[in-house]
Structures are given as C-alpha cells and as structure tokens.
Design a protein around this motif. Structure first.
Motif, PDB file in Angstrom:
ATOM      1  N   THR A  48     -11.991  -7.420  14.905  1.00 18.81           N
ATOM      2  CA  THR A  48     -12.480  -8.683  14.375  1.00 18.81           C
ATOM      3  C   THR A  48     -12.352  -8.703  12.857  1.00 18.81           C
ATOM      4  OG1 THR A  48     -14.031  -8.944  16.203  1.00 18.81           O
ATOM      5  CG2 THR A  48     -14.499 -10.187  14.199  1.00 18.81           C
ATOM      6  N   GLY A  49     -12.671  -7.583  12.223  1.00 21.12           N
ATOM      7  CA  GLY A  49     -12.607  -7.505  10.769  1.00 21.12           C
ATOM      8  C   GLY A  49     -11.201  -7.564  10.200  1.00 21.12           C
ATOM      9  N   ILE A  50     -10.207  -7.109  10.971  1.00 23.73           N
ATOM     10  CA  ILE A  50      -8.842  -7.083  10.444  1.00 23.73           C
ATOM     11  C   ILE A  50      -7.967  -8.194  11.009  1.00 23.73           C
ATOM     12  CG2 ILE A  50      -8.907  -4.613   9.975  1.00 23.73           C
ATOM     13  CD1 ILE A  50      -7.151  -4.200  12.455  1.00 23.73           C
ATOM     14  N   THR A  51      -8.577  -9.137  11.700  1.00 25.77           N
ATOM     15  CA  THR A  51      -7.821 -10.241  12.285  1.00 25.77           C
ATOM     16  C   THR A  51      -6.964 -10.958  11.252  1.00 25.77           C
ATOM     17  OG1 THR A  51      -9.468 -10.574  14.003  1.00 25.77           O
ATOM     18  CG2 THR A  51      -8.035 -12.423  13.529  1.00 25.77           C
ATOM     19  N   ASP A  52      -7.516 -11.166  10.060  1.00 26.83           N
ATOM     20  CA  ASP A  52      -6.766 -11.872   9.012  1.00 26.83           C
ATOM     21  C   ASP A  52      -5.482 -11.137   8.632  1.00 26.83           C
ATOM     22  OD1 ASP A  52      -8.663 -13.819   8.957  1.00 26.83           O
ATOM     23  OD2 ASP A  52      -9.743 -12.996   7.240  1.00 26.83           O
ATOM     24  N   PHE A  53      -5.447  -9.842   8.858  1.00 25.00           N
ATOM     25  CA  PHE A  53      -4.291  -9.047   8.453  1.00 25.00           C
ATOM     26  C   PHE A  53      -3.241  -8.925   9.554  1.00 25.00           C
ATOM     27  CE2 PHE A  53      -7.752  -7.928   5.712  1.00 25.00           C
ATOM     28  CZ  PHE A  53      -7.151  -7.985   4.470  1.00 25.00           C
ATOM     29  N   ASN A  54      -3.457  -9.597  10.666  1.00 19.73           N
ATOM     30  CA  ASN A  54      -2.466  -9.571  11.744  1.00 19.73           C
ATOM     31  C   ASN A  54      -1.285 -10.493  11.478  1.00 19.73           C
ATOM     32  OD1 ASN A  54      -3.717  -7.645  13.306  1.00 19.73           O
ATOM     33  ND2 ASN A  54      -4.942  -9.130  14.425  1.00 19.73           N
ATOM     34  N   THR A  62       0.434  -7.608   1.638  1.00 24.31           N
ATOM     35  CA  THR A  62      -0.521  -6.546   1.310  1.00 24.31           C
ATOM     36  C   THR A  62       0.040  -5.144   1.528  1.00 24.31           C
ATOM     37  OG1 THR A  62      -1.483  -6.672   3.526  1.00 24.31           O
ATOM     38  CG2 THR A  62      -2.534  -7.984   1.779  1.00 24.31           C
ATOM     39  N   SER A  63       1.277  -5.033   1.945  1.00 21.35           N
ATOM     40  CA  SER A  63       1.836  -3.705   2.241  1.00 21.35           C
ATOM     41  C   SER A  63       2.271  -2.948   0.992  1.00 21.35           C
ATOM     42  CB  SER A  63       3.014  -3.833   3.205  1.00 21.35           C
ATOM     43  OG  SER A  63       4.077  -4.523   2.576  1.00 21.35           O
ATOM     44  N   HIS A  64       2.343  -3.621  -0.135  1.00 20.07           N
ATOM     45  CA  HIS A  64       2.724  -2.959  -1.380  1.00 20.07           C
ATOM     46  C   HIS A  64       2.099  -3.696  -2.566  1.00 20.07           C
ATOM     47  CE1 HIS A  64       5.597  -6.248  -0.987  1.00 20.07           C
ATOM     48  NE2 HIS A  64       5.746  -6.198  -2.297  1.00 20.07           N
ATOM     49  N   ASN A  65       2.159  -3.078  -3.706  1.00 18.22           N
ATOM     50  CA  ASN A  65       1.597  -3.676  -4.910  1.00 18.22           C
ATOM     51  C   ASN A  65       2.677  -3.707  -5.976  1.00 18.22           C
ATOM     52  OD1 ASN A  65       0.114  -4.531  -7.065  1.00 18.22           O
ATOM     53  ND2 ASN A  65      -1.128  -2.694  -7.238  1.00 18.22           N
ATOM     54  N   SER A  66       3.010  -4.878  -6.440  1.00 14.87           N
ATOM     55  CA  SER A  66       4.017  -5.004  -7.497  1.00 14.87           C
ATOM     56  C   SER A  66       3.376  -5.445  -8.814  1.00 14.87           C
ATOM     57  CB  SER A  66       5.104  -5.989  -7.076  1.00 14.87           C
ATOM     58  OG  SER A  66       4.544  -7.251  -6.834  1.00 14.87           O
ATOM     59  N   ILE A  67       2.059  -5.465  -8.856  1.00 13.04           N
ATOM     60  CA  ILE A  67       1.347  -5.874 -10.058  1.00 13.04           C
ATOM     61  C   ILE A  67       0.706  -4.641 -10.694  1.00 13.04           C
ATOM     62  CG2 ILE A  67      -0.550  -7.264 -10.977  1.00 13.04           C
ATOM     63  CD1 ILE A  67      -0.218  -9.068  -8.502  1.00 13.04           C
ATOM     64  N   GLU A  92      -9.094 -15.420   2.331  1.00 13.49           N
ATOM     65  CA  GLU A  92      -9.712 -14.087   2.363  1.00 13.49           C
ATOM     66  C   GLU A  92      -8.910 -13.100   1.536  1.00 13.49           C
ATOM     67  OE1 GLU A  92     -12.646 -11.533   3.157  1.00 13.49           O
ATOM     68  OE2 GLU A  92     -12.630 -13.484   4.132  1.00 13.49           O
ATOM     69  N   VAL A  93      -7.611 -13.106   1.697  1.00 13.28           N
ATOM     70  CA  VAL A  93      -6.742 -12.183   0.959  1.00 13.28           C
ATOM     71  C   VAL A  93      -6.770 -12.501  -0.530  1.00 13.28           C
ATOM     72  CG1 VAL A  93      -4.375 -11.386   0.652  1.00 13.28           C
ATOM     73  CG2 VAL A  93      -5.281 -11.705   2.951  1.00 13.28           C
ATOM     74  N   ILE A  94      -6.699 -13.757  -0.900  1.00 17.60           N
ATOM     75  CA  ILE A  94      -6.732 -14.133  -2.312  1.00 17.60           C
ATOM     76  C   ILE A  94      -8.077 -13.737  -2.929  1.00 17.60           C
ATOM     77  CG2 ILE A  94      -6.724 -16.077  -3.925  1.00 17.60           C
ATOM     78  CD1 ILE A  94      -4.690 -17.390  -1.957  1.00 17.60           C
ATOM     79  N   SER A  95      -9.143 -13.932  -2.206  1.00 16.65           N
ATOM     80  CA  SER A  95     -10.458 -13.521  -2.680  1.00 16.65           C
ATOM     81  C   SER A  95     -10.480 -12.017  -2.965  1.00 16.65           C
ATOM     82  CB  SER A  95     -11.501 -13.885  -1.627  1.00 16.65           C
ATOM     83  OG  SER A  95     -12.788 -13.543  -2.033  1.00 16.65           O
ATOM     84  N   MET A  96      -9.881 -11.239  -2.082  1.00 16.66           N
ATOM     85  CA  MET A  96      -9.811  -9.791  -2.276  1.00 16.66           C
ATOM     86  C   MET A  96      -8.960  -9.443  -3.496  1.00 16.66           C
ATOM     87  SD  MET A  96      -9.454  -8.644   1.720  1.00 16.66           S
ATOM     88  CE  MET A  96      -8.826  -7.055   1.325  1.00 16.66           C
ATOM     89  N   ILE A  97      -7.872 -10.164  -3.702  1.00 15.04           N
ATOM     90  CA  ILE A  97      -7.007  -9.923  -4.867  1.00 15.04           C
ATOM     91  C   ILE A  97      -7.775 -10.189  -6.158  1.00 15.04           C
ATOM     92  CG2 ILE A  97      -4.973 -10.760  -6.112  1.00 15.04           C
ATOM     93  CD1 ILE A  97      -3.735 -11.304  -3.311  1.00 15.04           C
TER      94      ILE A  97
END
Length: 140
Positions: A48-54, A62-67, A92-97
């Motif tokens: 349930t917690g990782i649903t957004d990452f499916n 989110t698999s790498h960081n270019s910043i 959700e992802v933008i909030s985490m960023i």
C-alpha cells in the motif's frame, strides 16, 4: 513446519525455556502460529505504501539522481519539475523531492556557518495539491 511439535526449538530464546514457560505458552499462539498472517499483513502494508512507485514513469524518474544539490547552490539556477497533474502519484513524488532538496540545502548551509552563499527560492505552483509536508510551515 519447523521440524518440532510446536516449532519453537529453532527460535533462540525458546531453546532454553521449558514447555511450561509462560513466555513460551504465550509465544506459540500469538507469534509462531500467526507468522504467516503477520507476514501477509506487513507485506500488504508495504505494498500500500509503495503503490505510487508502481508507475513506470515514477520508477524511471526515481531510479537515479541527476541533480547535485551542491552544484545548484553555487550559481543562480532554475529547477523546473514537470509532471502529469492528473496522476496522484506525481504529487507524492514531487513532495518527496521538495523535502529532499530542502534538507540537503539545510545541511549545506550548516556546513557554511548557517547560510547559503546564493539565496535559494522555492516557487511552488500547485503546492496546495501536494500531500502535506510535515512541519513545512516551520521550515520555510
């Protein structure tokens, strides 16, 4: 399942406990016999917690960081994050960023006597649609 009658001989603490031990008697029905159910509940919560990452797009993003945050604060820079506003997982992802960038900026500032050499500003359009960022009102 565990090669013994109640399955506890393989569990360190219970090797030394007699079958009459209150701890052992409580562990059999609540811990050992319910292990599969407990595991299923934990996995369900994780899923349930990782649903957004499916989403394929979110996984790719989110698999790498270019910043490199250290490079962003060296000179005036604009960072634009584009996303599909119809996809809830984007928020959700933008909030985490944003949280990640903010924490990195604070760490960099702390290493430089508490201030960045170049001011850093967040212009957050659609910020009201993001999930709540804990303690954000204290951070800004």
């Amino acid at each position: 399942m565990y090669g013994t009658r109640d399955g506890l001989e393989d569990y360190g603490y219970f090797k030394k406990r007699s079958r009459e031990s209150k701890a052992r008697q409580l562990a059999v029905p609540t811990i050992i016999n319910q292990a599969d159910t407990t595991r299923q509940c934990i996995l369900s919560s994780v899923n349930t917690g990782i649903t957004d990452f499916n989403s394929t797009n979110v996984r790719a993003f989110t698999s790498h960081n270019s910043i490199e945050i250290e490079e962003i604060v060296e000179k005036p820079t604009a960072l634009f994050i584009t996303y599909k506003d119809e996809t809830a997982s984007s928020y959700e992802v933008i909030s985490m960023i944003i949280q990640y960038i903010y924490k990195e900026l604070v760490d960099i500032a702390n290493k430089k006597q508490g201030a960045l050499e170049t001011p850093f500003y967040f212009f957050l359009d659609e910020f009201g649609n993001f999930p709540k960022i804990e303690n954000f009102e204290k951070e800004i």
